[in-house]
Motif scaffolding. Structure first.
Motif, PDB file in Angstrom:
ATOM      1  N   VAL A  97      98.694 -34.940  87.867  1.00  0.00           N
ATOM      2  CA  VAL A  97      98.400 -33.536  87.623  1.00  0.00           C
ATOM      3  C   VAL A  97      99.660 -32.821  87.151  1.00  0.00           C
ATOM      4  O   VAL A  97     100.771 -33.155  87.572  1.00  0.00           O
ATOM      5  N   GLU A  98      99.481 -31.885  86.236  1.00  0.00           N
ATOM      6  CA  GLU A  98     100.591 -31.040  85.802  1.00  0.00           C
ATOM      7  C   GLU A  98     100.531 -29.745  86.609  1.00  0.00           C
ATOM      8  O   GLU A  98      99.623 -28.933  86.436  1.00  0.00           O
ATOM      9  N   LEU A  99     101.484 -29.583  87.495  1.00  0.00           N
ATOM     10  CA  LEU A  99     101.532 -28.415  88.368  1.00  0.00           C
ATOM     11  C   LEU A  99     102.592 -27.450  87.848  1.00  0.00           C
ATOM     12  O   LEU A  99     103.758 -27.817  87.709  1.00  0.00           O
ATOM     13  N   THR A 100     102.172 -26.230  87.541  1.00  0.00           N
ATOM     14  CA  THR A 100     103.106 -25.213  87.061  1.00  0.00           C
ATOM     15  C   THR A 100     103.389 -24.213  88.170  1.00  0.00           C
ATOM     16  O   THR A 100     102.469 -23.597  88.711  1.00  0.00           O
ATOM     17  N   ILE A 101     104.666 -24.073  88.529  1.00  0.00           N
ATOM     18  CA  ILE A 101     105.091 -23.140  89.569  1.00  0.00           C
ATOM     19  C   ILE A 101     106.175 -22.242  88.992  1.00  0.00           C
ATOM     20  O   ILE A 101     107.229 -22.732  88.567  1.00  0.00           O
ATOM     21  N   ASP A 102     105.908 -20.964  88.941  1.00  0.00           N
ATOM     22  CA  ASP A 102     106.891 -20.003  88.434  1.00  0.00           C
ATOM     23  C   ASP A 102     107.377 -20.408  87.039  1.00  0.00           C
ATOM     24  O   ASP A 102     108.582 -20.438  86.776  1.00  0.00           O
ATOM     25  N   VAL A 122     107.597 -23.259  85.643  1.00  0.00           N
ATOM     26  CA  VAL A 122     108.178 -24.597  85.524  1.00  0.00           C
ATOM     27  C   VAL A 122     107.064 -25.624  85.711  1.00  0.00           C
ATOM     28  O   VAL A 122     106.299 -25.558  86.679  1.00  0.00           O
ATOM     29  N   VAL A 123     106.951 -26.583  84.767  1.00  0.00           N
ATOM     30  CA  VAL A 123     105.885 -27.585  84.805  1.00  0.00           C
ATOM     31  C   VAL A 123     106.399 -28.881  85.442  1.00  0.00           C
ATOM     32  O   VAL A 123     107.435 -29.412  85.044  1.00  0.00           O
ATOM     33  N   TYR A 124     105.650 -29.372  86.431  1.00  0.00           N
ATOM     34  CA  TYR A 124     105.990 -30.622  87.108  1.00  0.00           C
ATOM     35  C   TYR A 124     104.840 -31.616  86.892  1.00  0.00           C
ATOM     36  O   TYR A 124     103.683 -31.295  87.152  1.00  0.00           O
ATOM     37  N   LEU A 125     105.167 -32.823  86.438  1.00  0.00           N
ATOM     38  CA  LEU A 125     104.171 -33.877  86.306  1.00  0.00           C
ATOM     39  C   LEU A 125     104.189 -34.698  87.587  1.00  0.00           C
ATOM     40  O   LEU A 125     105.170 -35.375  87.889  1.00  0.00           O
ATOM     41  N   LEU A 126     103.112 -34.621  88.347  1.00  0.00           N
ATOM     42  CA  LEU A 126     103.039 -35.312  89.629  1.00  0.00           C
ATOM     43  C   LEU A 126     102.037 -36.454  89.557  1.00  0.00           C
ATOM     44  O   LEU A 126     100.949 -36.305  88.994  1.00  0.00           O
ATOM     45  N   LYS A 127     102.405 -37.599  90.142  1.00  0.00           N
ATOM     46  CA  LYS A 127     101.531 -38.765  90.165  1.00  0.00           C
ATOM     47  C   LYS A 127     101.187 -39.117  91.608  1.00  0.00           C
ATOM     48  O   LYS A 127     101.710 -38.528  92.550  1.00  0.00           O
ATOM     49  N   ALA A 128     100.293 -40.102  91.771  1.00  0.00           N
ATOM     50  CA  ALA A 128      99.838 -40.500  93.103  1.00  0.00           C
ATOM     51  C   ALA A 128     101.027 -40.787  94.018  1.00  0.00           C
ATOM     52  O   ALA A 128     101.943 -41.528  93.645  1.00  0.00           O
ATOM     53  N   ASP A 138     103.131 -38.412  95.045  1.00  0.00           N
ATOM     54  CA  ASP A 138     104.032 -37.258  94.966  1.00  0.00           C
ATOM     55  C   ASP A 138     103.438 -36.094  95.767  1.00  0.00           C
ATOM     56  O   ASP A 138     102.223 -35.957  95.884  1.00  0.00           O
ATOM     57  N   SER A 139     104.324 -35.259  96.292  1.00  0.00           N
ATOM     58  CA  SER A 139     103.871 -34.109  97.065  1.00  0.00           C
ATOM     59  C   SER A 139     104.613 -32.858  96.611  1.00  0.00           C
ATOM     60  O   SER A 139     105.592 -32.929  95.871  1.00  0.00           O
ATOM     61  N   PHE A 140     104.158 -31.710  97.073  1.00  0.00           N
ATOM     62  CA  PHE A 140     104.773 -30.446  96.663  1.00  0.00           C
ATOM     63  C   PHE A 140     104.579 -29.390  97.738  1.00  0.00           C
ATOM     64  O   PHE A 140     103.708 -29.517  98.616  1.00  0.00           O
ATOM     65  N   ALA A 141     105.390 -28.351  97.668  1.00  0.00           N
ATOM     66  CA  ALA A 141     105.269 -27.212  98.587  1.00  0.00           C
ATOM     67  C   ALA A 141     105.933 -26.016  97.924  1.00  0.00           C
ATOM     68  O   ALA A 141     106.975 -26.154  97.278  1.00  0.00           O
ATOM     69  N   PHE A 142     105.316 -24.845  98.066  1.00  0.00           N
ATOM     70  CA  PHE A 142     105.889 -23.647  97.462  1.00  0.00           C
ATOM     71  C   PHE A 142     105.275 -22.404  98.087  1.00  0.00           C
ATOM     72  O   PHE A 142     104.246 -22.473  98.771  1.00  0.00           O
ATOM     73  N   LYS A 143     105.916 -21.265  97.846  1.00  0.00           N
ATOM     74  CA  LYS A 143     105.407 -19.994  98.333  1.00  0.00           C
ATOM     75  C   LYS A 143     104.295 -19.528  97.404  1.00  0.00           C
ATOM     76  O   LYS A 143     104.460 -19.504  96.186  1.00  0.00           O
ATOM     77  N   SER A 144     103.169 -19.125  97.977  1.00  0.00           N
ATOM     78  CA  SER A 144     101.988 -18.803  97.188  1.00  0.00           C
ATOM     79  C   SER A 144     102.125 -17.552  96.328  1.00  0.00           C
ATOM     80  O   SER A 144     101.321 -17.324  95.419  1.00  0.00           O
ATOM     81  N   THR A 145     103.145 -16.735  96.611  1.00  0.00           N
ATOM     82  CA  THR A 145     103.353 -15.525  95.805  1.00  0.00           C
ATOM     83  C   THR A 145     103.913 -15.856  94.428  1.00  0.00           C
ATOM     84  O   THR A 145     103.919 -15.004  93.542  1.00  0.00           O
ATOM     85  N   LEU A 146     104.364 -17.100  94.242  1.00  0.00           N
ATOM     86  CA  LEU A 146     104.822 -17.536  92.922  1.00  0.00           C
ATOM     87  C   LEU A 146     103.592 -17.855  92.070  1.00  0.00           C
ATOM     88  O   LEU A 146     102.627 -18.456  92.546  1.00  0.00           O
ATOM     89  N   LYS A 147     103.609 -17.440  90.822  1.00  0.00           N
ATOM     90  CA  LYS A 147     102.498 -17.744  89.920  1.00  0.00           C
ATOM     91  C   LYS A 147     102.371 -19.262  89.788  1.00  0.00           C
ATOM     92  O   LYS A 147     103.351 -19.960  89.533  1.00  0.00           O
ATOM     93  N   HIS A 148     101.153 -19.769  89.954  1.00  0.00           N
ATOM     94  CA  HIS A 148     100.976 -21.215  89.869  1.00  0.00           C
ATOM     95  C   HIS A 148      99.624 -21.570  89.254  1.00  0.00           C
ATOM     96  O   HIS A 148      98.682 -20.785  89.280  1.00  0.00           O
ATOM     97  N   SER A 149      99.558 -22.767  88.704  1.00  0.00           N
ATOM     98  CA  SER A 149      98.332 -23.286  88.102  1.00  0.00           C
ATOM     99  C   SER A 149      98.465 -24.798  88.019  1.00  0.00           C
ATOM    100  O   SER A 149      99.550 -25.349  88.213  1.00  0.00           O
ATOM    101  N   PHE A 150      97.369 -25.484  87.735  1.00  0.00           N
ATOM    102  CA  PHE A 150      97.448 -26.941  87.581  1.00  0.00           C
ATOM    103  C   PHE A 150      96.411 -27.428  86.584  1.00  0.00           C
ATOM    104  O   PHE A 150      95.380 -26.793  86.353  1.00  0.00           O
ATOM    105  N   HIS A 151      96.710 -28.583  85.992  1.00  0.00           N
ATOM    106  CA  HIS A 151      95.875 -29.144  84.934  1.00  0.00           C
ATOM    107  C   HIS A 151      95.977 -30.661  84.950  1.00  0.00           C
ATOM    108  O   HIS A 151      97.071 -31.222  85.117  1.00  0.00           O
TER     109      HIS A 151
END
Length: 208
Positions: free
Chosen positions: A156-161, A163-169, A171-184
């Motif tokens: 999945v391509e996770l965009t946080i603030d 910045v785009v991160y390509l994450l694979k099986a 991989d994990s992530f954590a962030f503050k929800s007030t940051l704009k985020h989306s995934f594809h």
């Protein structure tokens, strides 16, 4: 003007064929609103959506997007997961959710399906998110709280603030929800993510 309102309603609620889950959710939202003696216009304004969109959701004509679930729950003064409960499953365990008893969250937009992993009384909201190839949230959104996730399958391509991160099986992530985020999901297979949110209704802000 009329066309603009129709477009807003379509943007805020999925145009997929409503399911039984959508109808039950709509009835619960309407019952909560009436119980609190709140007008549909008042709740729609508090949640940051149009009256038309809320009306369609209450009638079970459209599915609720995840980015609307949080502020709508806040507008009604309840926890997000309480909107997803139903009277047909009162025999569920208080602290455990069996694999065969998971409730499907009626928030299915752009090739996504979500299952509720957390029990009714949980402080945390846990979801198993299934994202089909090409599916995702579309626009970025934000709200109060913190989030943690683990990619179980696919990528999945996770965009946080921005910045785009390509994450694979694995991989994990954590962030503050007030940051704009989306995934594809730009891959060729379905992606599965265990997604946990700490959002409380008192902290939810109206975010896209």
């Amino acid at each position: 003007m009329a066309r603009t309102k129709v477009k807003e309603a379509r943007d805020e609620a999925s145009d997929q064929t409503p399911s039984e889950a959508d109808i039950r959710l709509g009835r619960r939202i309407r019952a909560l609103r009436l119980e609190r003696k709140l007008g549909i216009t008042d709740v729609a304004q508090r949640a940051g959506i149009s009256v038309g969109a809320l009306s369609q959701i209450e009638r079970g004509l459209t599915s609720l997007r995840i980015r609307v679930l949080w502020p709508l729950a806040a507008a009604l003064g309840v926890e997000p997961h309480s909107l997803l409960g139903d009277d047909e499953n009162k025999s569920s365990d208080l602290y455990v959710v069996r694999a065969t008893k998971r409730k499907e969250v009626p928030v299915r937009s752009q090739g996504m399906r979500k299952e509720l992993l957390s029990p009714p009384g949980s402080v945390l909201t846990g979801l198993l998110v299934h994202v089909e190839p090409g599916g995702g949230t579309g626009e970025s959104y934000s709200h109060a709280g913190y989030e943690f996730g683990l990619v179980k399958k696919g990528q999945v391509e996770l965009t946080i603030d921005s910045v785009v991160y390509l994450l694979k099986a694995g991989d994990s992530f954590a962030f503050k929800s007030t940051l704009k985020h989306s995934f594809h999901n730009g891959g060729k297979e379905r992606c599965e993510i265990v997604w946990i949110n700490t959002t409380k209704t008192t902290e939810i802000r109206n975010g896209d």
